[in-house]
Design a protein around this motif. Structure first.
Motif: not given
Length: 561
Positions: A508-520
């Motif tokens: 995993a290089r980067e994570r984007f945290w959202l309200s109910a989900n995360v994009v990795v």
């Protein structure tokens, strides 16, 4: 009585000009006269002013609903609209044989709309905003036909800003269109009842049939039509044509009712929710979740109740009956049916009653002789509705967890051609991140959908079928970057996928945290790069336009995208 030898029949007193006396005695005789049938009330003429106000306020209403319509993320139902609308008419017909027969006409309309204006959220929702404008214009026309243009203008303004209206105006579903048609059906009812021509009753029947085929619950507004006629036109010559028109309407929609009953399982999700609560029955049908506006509405209606005699005198009981039964009649019938037959109700299903509620509020605020009081009350209602309007147009205006648009934005901004992606399907529920590709396909152009197996859209499934992580196998060959959209709470599906990716040398290089989900973002480390097969065996990139699902082994789950 005898006077001057002249026999005079007793008659009501009539004030008339004095006439000179006559010298010859006159004997009046009672002559049988033919019965005189009282004429129907003459419909108020359509004036240029009323038409201009209808057009102007209709444009204002559409503009209010269209404002910031691109900000909220699509949610499941809207994505279903976009997916279905992209199907060819023959495939859409195949879809509705399995699911959504009650929305088939609307999907076909949006199919044409998308062909003209595109499938962006602002474009698709723009259709609903225009429908709201048509409904607002209809409220002005209704007021004019009822003989009170001022009432129509106030009702139109309240209808334009009431939270249920501003919600359905930014919703890519049939509610706004059904509501607009419901308004114009009442306008045609008033016209037909007054002029009593067979062709007007025919137009009324056609409008109602179209309304019901757009949304089956729309038939319940007939109870308001009946209440109005019984309070305003009790003549058989009016009630009989309406009864025949209603019979024609009900016969015409039998195929829809039979087909809809066969697909009743698609609203089984209501059983898992508290559908009959104080909030869902009293608040949400018209006010969404605006408690502030609810308090204002209670105060306005309470003050009006004190002056009910003035309202009945000034506006007439039939108008009050129409507004009250239109607002509450269908809701009451659905609640009773839900208690008897099982859950059938969710607040947005009675969106078409919103004009009746707006008309009821308009009656309440126009009872005052000082017009400035009326406008202060209307302004107060608008200010009370403003916080809900703003919330409806936030990124999560469709509810918590609707991260589809933000997931798509990340993919558009950060993913590069040739990158792969994996969208968690989970149990295929309404918040499955897999749905993102259905609502925002342009964000995935040039990327590889490594998990796609097939689309069962024409069979009534709006979520693509995908291969489980353990079977990805050669689909990961040739992939150096993969984007994974998953729920913030780990699931067995994602845990399995992460294990597979680690085995293949991804980190995993980067994570984007959202309200109910995360994009990795996962990237393959060069020193752990496993042998790969030819690039031809990797999952092919998604293309916006494909010939047919059956001709492309791994592609996006919507035909024609």
């Amino acid at each position: 009585m005898q006077e001057c030898g002249v026999s005079v029949t007793s008659v009501p007193r009539v004030i008339a000009r004095e006439v000179p006396p006559v010298s010859t005695p006159i004997t009046t005789q009672t002559t049988a006269q033919p019965a005189v049938v009282s004429p129907l009330p003459i419909a108020p003429p359509v004036t240029r002013r009323s038409v201009s106000l209808a057009v102007l306020l209709g444009a204002v209403g559409a503009g209010i609903s269209w404002t910031a319509s691109a900000i909220p993320s699509y949610w499941f139902d809207e994505i279903a609209t976009v997916e279905a609308a992209h199907l060819a008419p023959a495939q859409l017909w195949e879809l509705v044989q399995h699911k959504d027969i009650v929305h088939g006409i609307y999907y076909l309309i949006i199919h044409g709309w998308i062909a003209l204006f595109g499938d962006s959220p602002m474009a698709v929702r723009g259709f609903s905003a225009l429908a709201v404008g048509a409904g607002v214009a209809g409220m002005v026309a209704l007021g004019a036909r009822l003989g009170n243009l001022r009432l129509g203008v106030i009702a139109a303004l309240i209808f334009a800003i009431i939270p249920r209206t501003t919600f359905m105006g930014v919703e890519a579903r049939s509610y706004a269109l059904t509501t607009a048609i419901a308004v114009w059906a009442v306008v045609m009812l008033v016209v037909a009842a007054r002029r009593n021509r067979w062709w007007l009753w025919g137009i009324y029947a056609i409008i109602m049939i179209v309304s019901i085929y757009l949304f089956m619950y729309g038939a319940l507004v007939l109870v308001a039509h009946a209440a109005y006629l019984l309070s305003r036109h009790r003549e058989r010559r009016v009630l009989v044509p309406w009864a025949l028109s209603t019979l024609l309407i009900l016969i015409s929609v039998i195929p829809l009712v039979v087909a809809g009953y066969g697909q009743r399982g698609q609203i089984a999700w209501i059983q898992g929710r508290p559908s009959l609560t104080f909030e869902t029955i009293v608040m949400e049908p018209w006010l969404d979740k605006s408690w502030l506006l609810g308090i204002c509405a209670v105060v306005v209606l309470g003050l009006a109740a004190i002056r009910i005699r003035w309202i009945l005198t000034g506006q007439g009981a039939p108008v009050v009956v129409l507004a009250a039964v239109w607002a509450f009649g269908p809701l009451l019938l659905i609640v009773i049916a839900s208690l008897v037959f099982g859950p059938l109700f969710t607040p947005r299903y009675v969106s078409f009653t919103t004009p009746g509620f707006a008309l009821l509020l308009a009656l309440a605020v126009t009872v005052y002789s000082r017009r400035w009081i009326t406008w202060i009350l209307v302004a107060s209602l608008a200010l009370a509705a403003l916080p809900t309007f703003v919330a409806q147009r936030g990124p999560e205006g469709k509810g918590y967890g609707t991260d589809f648009q933000r997931i798509a934005a990340i993919m558009s901004r950060d993913a590069h051609p040739g990158d792969a992606f994996y969208l968690q399907r989970g149990d295929g529920g309404s918040l499955s991140t897999r749905l993102t590709i259905g609502g925002y396909p342009e964000a995935f152009q040039g990327l590889r959908d490594i998990a796609f197996l097939r689309s069962d859209l024409v069979d009534g499934y709006f979520d693509d079928q995908t291969v489980p992580p353990r079977d990805l196998g050669h689909r990961l060959d040739g992939v150096n970057t993969i984007w994974v959209a998953e729920k913030r709470t780990p699931t067995a599906e994602i845990t399995s996928l992460i294990g597979i990716l680690h085995q293949r040398g991804f980190v995993a290089r980067e994570r984007f945290w959202l309200s109910a989900n995360v994009v990795v973002e996962y990237v393959r480390m060069p020193h752990r790069h496993s042998s790969s097969v030819a690039h031809d065996h990797a999952a092919p990139p998604i293309h916006r336009h494909t010939a047919a699902l059956s001709e492309h082994p791994v592609t996006h789950g919507i035909l024609g995208l």
